[in-house]
Design a protein around this motif. Structure first.
Motif, PDB file in Angstrom:
ATOM      1  N   ASP A   1     -67.340 -29.623  -1.152  1.00  0.00           N
ATOM      2  CA  ASP A   1     -66.805 -30.166  -2.407  1.00  0.00           C
ATOM      3  C   ASP A   1     -65.309 -29.898  -2.532  1.00  0.00           C
ATOM      4  OD1 ASP A   1     -69.252 -31.148  -3.210  1.00  0.00           O
ATOM      5  OD2 ASP A   1     -69.667 -29.523  -4.626  1.00  0.00           O
ATOM      6  N   VAL A   2     -64.872 -28.742  -2.042  1.00  0.00           N
ATOM      7  CA  VAL A   2     -63.448 -28.401  -2.112  1.00  0.00           C
ATOM      8  C   VAL A   2     -62.633 -29.420  -1.333  1.00  0.00           C
ATOM      9  CG1 VAL A   2     -61.705 -26.673  -1.506  1.00  0.00           C
ATOM     10  CG2 VAL A   2     -63.899 -25.940  -2.464  1.00  0.00           C
ATOM     11  N   TRP A   3     -63.091 -29.767  -0.135  1.00  0.00           N
ATOM     12  CA  TRP A   3     -62.396 -30.768   0.684  1.00  0.00           C
ATOM     13  C   TRP A   3     -62.345 -32.108  -0.046  1.00  0.00           C
ATOM     14  CZ3 TRP A   3     -59.913 -30.788   5.447  1.00  0.00           C
ATOM     15  CH2 TRP A   3     -59.618 -32.064   5.957  1.00  0.00           C
ATOM     16  N   ALA A   4     -63.491 -32.566  -0.535  1.00  0.00           N
ATOM     17  CA  ALA A   4     -63.546 -33.857  -1.225  1.00  0.00           C
ATOM     18  C   ALA A   4     -62.664 -33.858  -2.465  1.00  0.00           C
ATOM     19  CB  ALA A   4     -64.992 -34.192  -1.594  1.00  0.00           C
ATOM     20  N   PHE A   5     -62.631 -32.737  -3.168  1.00  0.00           N
ATOM     21  CA  PHE A   5     -61.781 -32.598  -4.350  1.00  0.00           C
ATOM     22  C   PHE A   5     -60.309 -32.746  -3.963  1.00  0.00           C
ATOM     23  CE2 PHE A   5     -59.632 -29.726  -7.499  1.00  0.00           C
ATOM     24  CZ  PHE A   5     -59.870 -30.493  -8.622  1.00  0.00           C
ATOM     25  N   GLY A   6     -59.909 -32.139  -2.844  1.00  0.00           N
ATOM     26  CA  GLY A   6     -58.532 -32.270  -2.370  1.00  0.00           C
ATOM     27  C   GLY A   6     -58.170 -33.705  -2.043  1.00  0.00           C
ATOM     28  N   VAL A   7     -59.073 -34.420  -1.371  1.00  0.00           N
ATOM     29  CA  VAL A   7     -58.831 -35.831  -1.053  1.00  0.00           C
ATOM     30  C   VAL A   7     -58.743 -36.642  -2.336  1.00  0.00           C
ATOM     31  CG1 VAL A   7     -59.773 -37.890   0.079  1.00  0.00           C
ATOM     32  CG2 VAL A   7     -59.921 -35.657   1.217  1.00  0.00           C
TER      33      VAL A   7
ATOM     34  N   ARG B   1     -54.471 -25.416   0.990  1.00  0.00           N
ATOM     35  CA  ARG B   1     -55.617 -24.551   0.684  1.00  0.00           C
ATOM     36  C   ARG B   1     -56.884 -25.365   0.456  1.00  0.00           C
ATOM     37  NH1 ARG B   1     -53.898 -20.212  -3.775  1.00  0.00           N
ATOM     38  NH2 ARG B   1     -55.916 -19.371  -3.124  1.00  0.00           N
ATOM     39  N   LEU B   2     -56.751 -26.525  -0.165  1.00  0.00           N
ATOM     40  CA  LEU B   2     -57.921 -27.371  -0.394  1.00  0.00           C
ATOM     41  C   LEU B   2     -58.405 -28.047   0.882  1.00  0.00           C
ATOM     42  CD1 LEU B   2     -56.840 -29.151  -3.717  1.00  0.00           C
ATOM     43  CD2 LEU B   2     -58.691 -27.480  -3.484  1.00  0.00           C
ATOM     44  N   LEU B   3     -57.461 -28.440   1.741  1.00  0.00           N
ATOM     45  CA  LEU B   3     -57.775 -29.243   2.916  1.00  0.00           C
ATOM     46  C   LEU B   3     -57.583 -28.471   4.216  1.00  0.00           C
ATOM     47  CD1 LEU B   3     -56.069 -32.569   1.717  1.00  0.00           C
ATOM     48  CD2 LEU B   3     -58.518 -32.012   1.697  1.00  0.00           C
ATOM     49  N   ALA B   4     -57.875 -27.184   4.184  1.00  0.00           N
ATOM     50  CA  ALA B   4     -57.836 -26.398   5.420  1.00  0.00           C
ATOM     51  C   ALA B   4     -58.907 -26.918   6.378  1.00  0.00           C
ATOM     52  CB  ALA B   4     -58.070 -24.929   5.118  1.00  0.00           C
ATOM     53  N   SER B   5     -58.542 -27.072   7.649  1.00  0.00           N
ATOM     54  CA  SER B   5     -59.482 -27.616   8.626  1.00  0.00           C
ATOM     55  C   SER B   5     -60.708 -26.725   8.773  1.00  0.00           C
ATOM     56  CB  SER B   5     -58.791 -27.788   9.980  1.00  0.00           C
ATOM     57  OG  SER B   5     -57.730 -28.709   9.878  1.00  0.00           O
ATOM     58  N   GLU B   6     -60.497 -25.403   8.734  1.00  0.00           N
ATOM     59  CA  GLU B   6     -61.619 -24.469   8.845  1.00  0.00           C
ATOM     60  C   GLU B   6     -62.213 -24.242   7.457  1.00  0.00           C
ATOM     61  OE1 GLU B   6     -58.557 -23.799   9.747  1.00  0.00           O
ATOM     62  OE2 GLU B   6     -58.548 -23.723  11.936  1.00  0.00           O
ATOM     63  N   PRO B   7     -63.499 -24.518   7.282  1.00  0.00           N
ATOM     64  CA  PRO B   7     -64.116 -24.416   5.945  1.00  0.00           C
ATOM     65  C   PRO B   7     -63.929 -23.054   5.299  1.00  0.00           C
ATOM     66  CG  PRO B   7     -65.643 -25.415   7.528  1.00  0.00           C
ATOM     67  CD  PRO B   7     -64.451 -24.960   8.315  1.00  0.00           C
ATOM     68  N   GLU B   8     -63.991 -21.988   6.110  1.00  0.00           N
ATOM     69  CA  GLU B   8     -63.901 -20.638   5.551  1.00  0.00           C
ATOM     70  C   GLU B   8     -62.514 -20.334   4.991  1.00  0.00           C
ATOM     71  OE1 GLU B   8     -63.170 -20.485   9.992  1.00  0.00           O
ATOM     72  OE2 GLU B   8     -64.643 -21.401   8.643  1.00  0.00           O
TER      73      GLU B   8
ATOM     74  N   PRO C   1     -64.218 -32.577   7.701  1.00  0.00           N
ATOM     75  CA  PRO C   1     -64.236 -32.747   9.157  1.00  0.00           C
ATOM     76  C   PRO C   1     -65.451 -32.129   9.826  1.00  0.00           C
ATOM     77  CG  PRO C   1     -62.472 -31.241   8.467  1.00  0.00           C
ATOM     78  CD  PRO C   1     -62.991 -31.901   7.243  1.00  0.00           C
ATOM     79  N   GLU C   2     -65.948 -31.008   9.292  1.00  0.00           N
ATOM     80  CA  GLU C   2     -67.116 -30.387   9.927  1.00  0.00           C
ATOM     81  C   GLU C   2     -68.364 -31.255   9.777  1.00  0.00           C
ATOM     82  OE1 GLU C   2     -66.609 -28.279   5.865  1.00  0.00           O
ATOM     83  OE2 GLU C   2     -65.350 -29.138   7.451  1.00  0.00           O
ATOM     84  N   VAL C   3     -68.421 -32.056   8.711  1.00  0.00           N
ATOM     85  CA  VAL C   3     -69.537 -32.996   8.546  1.00  0.00           C
ATOM     86  C   VAL C   3     -69.351 -34.198   9.466  1.00  0.00           C
ATOM     87  CG1 VAL C   3     -70.778 -34.463   6.916  1.00  0.00           C
ATOM     88  CG2 VAL C   3     -69.903 -32.241   6.181  1.00  0.00           C
ATOM     89  N   CYS C   4     -68.111 -34.675   9.590  1.00  0.00           N
ATOM     90  CA  CYS C   4     -67.827 -35.787  10.508  1.00  0.00           C
ATOM     91  C   CYS C   4     -68.237 -35.443  11.942  1.00  0.00           C
ATOM     92  CB  CYS C   4     -66.333 -36.144  10.481  1.00  0.00           C
ATOM     93  SG  CYS C   4     -65.745 -36.805   8.906  1.00  0.00           S
ATOM     94  N   ARG C   5     -68.077 -34.165  12.306  1.00  0.00           N
ATOM     95  CA  ARG C   5     -68.387 -33.735  13.669  1.00  0.00           C
ATOM     96  C   ARG C   5     -69.861 -33.371  13.855  1.00  0.00           C
ATOM     97  NH1 ARG C   5     -63.735 -30.395  12.717  1.00  0.00           N
ATOM     98  NH2 ARG C   5     -65.187 -28.619  12.492  1.00  0.00           N
TER      99      ARG C   5
END
Length: 395
Positions: free
Chosen positions: A212-218, A273-280, A194-198
């Motif tokens: 990568d963590v986000w993409a891995f979760g998806v 944990r993989l798809l937390a909206s906040e990257p940190e 989401p941070e890249v989309c924005r």
């Protein structure tokens, strides 16, 4: 076959020597077997060395889509990562044609992960867990070197068998170091964080392993369900917004978003944990290993989860009933057919987004860069192709 050096380029302190061969001489060295894949970047061909008989994959990158520097960076990065058993190996084959830059890599005979995911069904859980472990190790290895893949998706996971007992991560054209500021490429795909989309097209964003963590979760969601969880991680996407509101509310039990009801509580904790909206707040990829021992999909919940049936929607417009697969089909794949893209978000008939091959960059421009590229000093009328000397790369 005789060859002459064309030019030398320094990448990470090592010179890459590119040499010339005619098209006829290249054909003498390699027998073309078939095309393995095609995209906006170019294509991948399966060839066999005529004297040694070995099969290799040749990746052709179109020159007007990618600069020579970017091509050599991908080659050298892949070479530096090839010591991992879960990352595709590059070979000492590096050449250019009149239209393309080309390098050789090991051949994965079972295709890519996208080809074997049954649409709107997903893979058996044990196969998914094998993929999770191997991909997790590949990404963890990259992250330990402060490198971020930035294009994790099933098309970039190559298979050496159809049971996923041996798979490898591939395609490092988007890979960058942690902390680099990059421009956002055109468009978004379901794997985009989401941070890249924005992110602003002009200001760009900083590269971080959390992408990568986000993409891995998806990707794990796609493997388990045969659907995308959303089309884009933006508020305008009803499925993403439903998931985001559930997360913001503290992920209360018993009120799962429509596409997530099929998962066990352990799987939902993993996805949180993989798809937390906040990257940190996202975990590291290796943190998923502790979830592999748990059951991820509940058969009882699966029957009550959203599939693809029209008309069974809640007042919010999201399908909530038990659904059957009834989507139209597109191009046949080796083992099954993948449906066409679903109804766009915001329309009256909202369905889960079926898997489709996703391209991150704008097909009319090079990766992250614009304009045509012609290498300096190149004779456009030359009917020569370029072949590589053997080189050693160490990053």
């Amino acid at each position: 076959v005789s060859s002459q050096p064309h030019c030398f380029h320094c990448i990470h302190g090592f010179a890459l020597a590119i040499t010339s061969l005619s098209a006829a001489d290249v054909a003498k060295q390699y027998e073309h077997i078939r095309e393995l894949g095609k995209g906006t970047y170019g294509k991948v061909d399966l060839v066999a060395h005529r004297t040694q008989g070995t099969k290799i994959a040749l990746k052709f990158v179109t020159k007007n889509k990618t600069k020579l520097k970017s091509f050599l960076r991908e080659y050298s990065l892949t070479g530096s990562l090839s010591c991992s058993p879960f990352i595709i190996k590059v070979l000492d084959v590096l050449f250019e044609t009149e239209d393309s830059y080309v390098f050789g890599q090991e051949y994965a005979p079972a295709g890519d992960l996208f080809d074997i995911i049954p649409p709107q069904v997903g893979l058996p859980e044990e196969m998914v867990k094998r993929c999770m472990q191997q991909l997790g190790l590949a990404l963890d290895f990259m992250h330990s070197k402060s490198l971020v893949h930035r294009d994790v998706k099933p098309e970039n996971v190559l298979l050496f068998d159809r049971e996923c007992r041996r798979i490898k991560l591939a395609d490092f054209g988007m890979t960058r170091r942690v902390g680099c500021r990059v421009k956002r490429v055109s468009g978004t795909i379901p794997y985009t964080a989401p941070e890249v989309c924005r992110a602003s097209r002009t200001e760009g964003f900083l590269v971080a392993t959390s992408l990568d963590v986000w993409a891995f979760g998806v990707l794990v969601f796609c493997m388990l369900t045969g659907n995308f969880p959303w089309e884009a991680a933006l508020p305008a996407d009803a499925f993403y917004e439903e998931f985001r509101r559930w997360q913001k509310a503290g992920c209360p039990a018993g009120t799962y978003p429509s596409q997530w009801r099929r998962f066990t509580d352990d799987a939902l904790r993993m996805f949180q944990r993989l798809l937390a909206s906040e990257p940190e707040k996202r975990c590291g990829v290796k943190d998923v290993f502790c979830f592999v021992k748990y059951e991820l999909v509940s058969e009882l919940r699966r029957r009550a989860s959203c599939r693809a049936k029209r008309g069974e929607r809640s007042s919010s417009g999201v399908c909530t009933g038990s659904c059957s697969s009834s989507s139209s089909s597109s191009t046949p794949r080796p083992s099954h057919r993948h449906p066409e893209p679903s109804t766009p978000p915001g329309t009256s008939c909202l369905r889960p987004a079926p898997l489709k091959r996703s391209v991150l960059s704008d097909p009319l421009s090079p990766r992250e860069e614009s304009g045509q590229h012609q290498s300096p000093g190149r004779d456009k009328n030359k009917s020569q192709m370029v072949m590589a000397t053997a080189i050693e790369i160490c990053v």
